[in-house]
Design an enzyme around this catalytic site. Structure first.
Site, PDB file in Angstrom:
ATOM      1  CB  SER A   1       0.691   5.350 -10.397  1.00  0.00           C
ATOM      2  OG  SER A   1       0.452   4.543  -9.276  1.00  0.00           O
TER       3      SER A   1
HETATM    4  N1  SAH Z   1      -1.363   0.066  -9.069  1.00  0.00           N
HETATM    5  C1  SAH Z   1      -2.594   0.844  -9.057  1.00  0.00           C
HETATM    6  C2  SAH Z   1      -2.537   2.059  -8.163  1.00  0.00           C
HETATM    7  C3  SAH Z   1      -2.611   1.684  -6.789  1.00  0.00           C
HETATM    8  S1  SAH Z   1      -3.134   2.863  -5.589  1.00  0.00           S
HETATM    9  C4  SAH Z   1      -3.027   1.231 -10.446  1.00  0.00           C
HETATM   10  O1  SAH Z   1      -2.322   0.937 -11.414  1.00  0.00           O
HETATM   11  O2  SAH Z   1      -4.096   1.819 -10.564  1.00  0.00           O
HETATM   12  C5  SAH Z   1      -2.760   1.832  -4.205  1.00  0.00           C
HETATM   13  C6  SAH Z   1      -3.729   0.712  -3.971  1.00  0.00           C
HETATM   14  O3  SAH Z   1      -3.197  -0.097  -2.927  1.00  0.00           O
HETATM   15  C7  SAH Z   1      -5.100   1.174  -3.516  1.00  0.00           C
HETATM   16  O4  SAH Z   1      -6.070   0.673  -4.366  1.00  0.00           O
HETATM   17  C8  SAH Z   1      -5.221   0.591  -2.108  1.00  0.00           C
HETATM   18  O5  SAH Z   1      -6.538   0.209  -1.774  1.00  0.00           O
HETATM   19  C9  SAH Z   1      -4.297  -0.601  -2.186  1.00  0.00           C
HETATM   20  N2  SAH Z   1      -3.780  -1.116  -0.914  1.00  0.00           N
HETATM   21  C10 SAH Z   1      -3.328  -0.432   0.170  1.00  0.00           C
HETATM   22  N3  SAH Z   1      -2.902  -1.277   1.126  1.00  0.00           N
HETATM   23  C11 SAH Z   1      -3.070  -2.548   0.626  1.00  0.00           C
HETATM   24  C12 SAH Z   1      -2.806  -3.862   1.132  1.00  0.00           C
HETATM   25  N4  SAH Z   1      -2.281  -4.084   2.344  1.00  0.00           N
HETATM   26  N5  SAH Z   1      -3.092  -4.907   0.339  1.00  0.00           N
HETATM   27  C13 SAH Z   1      -3.647  -4.733  -0.897  1.00  0.00           C
HETATM   28  N6  SAH Z   1      -3.916  -3.529  -1.416  1.00  0.00           N
HETATM   29  C14 SAH Z   1      -3.630  -2.439  -0.672  1.00  0.00           C
END
Ligand code: SAH
Length: 216
Positions: free
Chosen positions: A62
């Site tokens: 993000s």
């Molecule tokens: N917080 C992260 C950015 C996240 S992007 C950072 O600091 O880099 C969103 C993430 O959520 C992705 O890696 C995706 O694979 C994950 N995601 C999506 N659905 C999910 C679920 N049900 N459980 C766990 N992770 C999930």
């Protein structure tokens, strides 16, 4: 080679303080966490730019402003136990780890989880516990949590995660359609959810049992 520390100072001043983020603890955490260790090597020199960046599996780390904003909304206390859904690069988890007692974070892609684990270990974040799985069903074993942050877009109110929030606890998450979402802040009061919309954001979808169906 860029001076990453100076880049971070400038990021905090121009992207965060000038946009109204004044919580000193949050600003200090953003000054401290080495974002360039959480991005892909090819993007290292853009690590402190005002933008999200691509990571593996078509996901993103993000934008710094969004990380700081969501962290600030959670009013993290040093004694807090926090749950993050969507570990991604591990950057948000590191920012939380600077501010609270313990961070639990769930990621559905094993590959991302392993890279995040490595980056967090190298940076010495011993108070972050990770697991692979569907975060929409939470982490009952360690519930209830003081704070919950979902860093992927939920299609609807995440009931199971809410049930794992402490009474009085705060949860922040993007909710809505796949492209742009409302950023929602919830405070638990008994069985009631006190909800507030606090802005617009653009996150990748939350995929899982209480998320979007898996389309890949
Ligand atoms: N917080 C992260 C950015 C996240 S992007 C950072 O600091 O880099 C969103 C993430 O959520 C992705 O890696 C995706 O694979 C994950 N995601 C999506 N659905 C999910 C679920 N049900 N459980 C766990 N992770 C999930």
């Amino acid at each position: 080679m860029l001076n990453y520390r100076l880049s971070r100072e400038e990021m905090v001043l121009t992207q965060l303080e000038r946009r109204g983020i004044h919580d000193e603890r949050v600003l200090n955490a953003m000054r401290k966490v080495k974002r360039h260790h959480f991005v892909e090597p090819a993007f290292r020199d853009r690590a402190y730019d005002d933008t999200p960046l691509p990571i593996d599996e078509g996901q993103t780390i993000s934008q710094p402003y969004v990380v700081a904003r969501m962290t600030g909304l959670l009013e993290i206390q040093p004694t807090d136990k926090a749950l993050e859904i969507g570990t991604g690069s591990g950057y948000q988890a590191a920012v939380l780890a600077e501010l609270c007692h313990k961070v639990f974070s769930i990621e559905r892609h094993m590959n991302l989880l392993q890279k995040a684990r490595q980056a967090l270990d190298e940076q010495g974040y011993a108070n972050v516990v990770l697991k692979q799985g569907d975060g929409t069903i939470g982490w009952a074993e360690f519930a209830p949590f003081d704070k919950i942050i979902i860093t992927a877009a939920a299609p609807k109110f995440p009931k199971t995660l809410f049930s794992q929030l402490k009474d009085g606890g705060l949860m922040v998450f993007p909710m809505g359609e796949k492209r742009t979402q409302d950023l929602v802040l919830v405070q638990r009061s008994g069985e009631e959810a006190m909800m507030k919309e606090v802005g617009q954001v653009a996150f990748v979808p939350l995929v899982g049992r209480e998320g979007w169906p898996n389309s890949t």
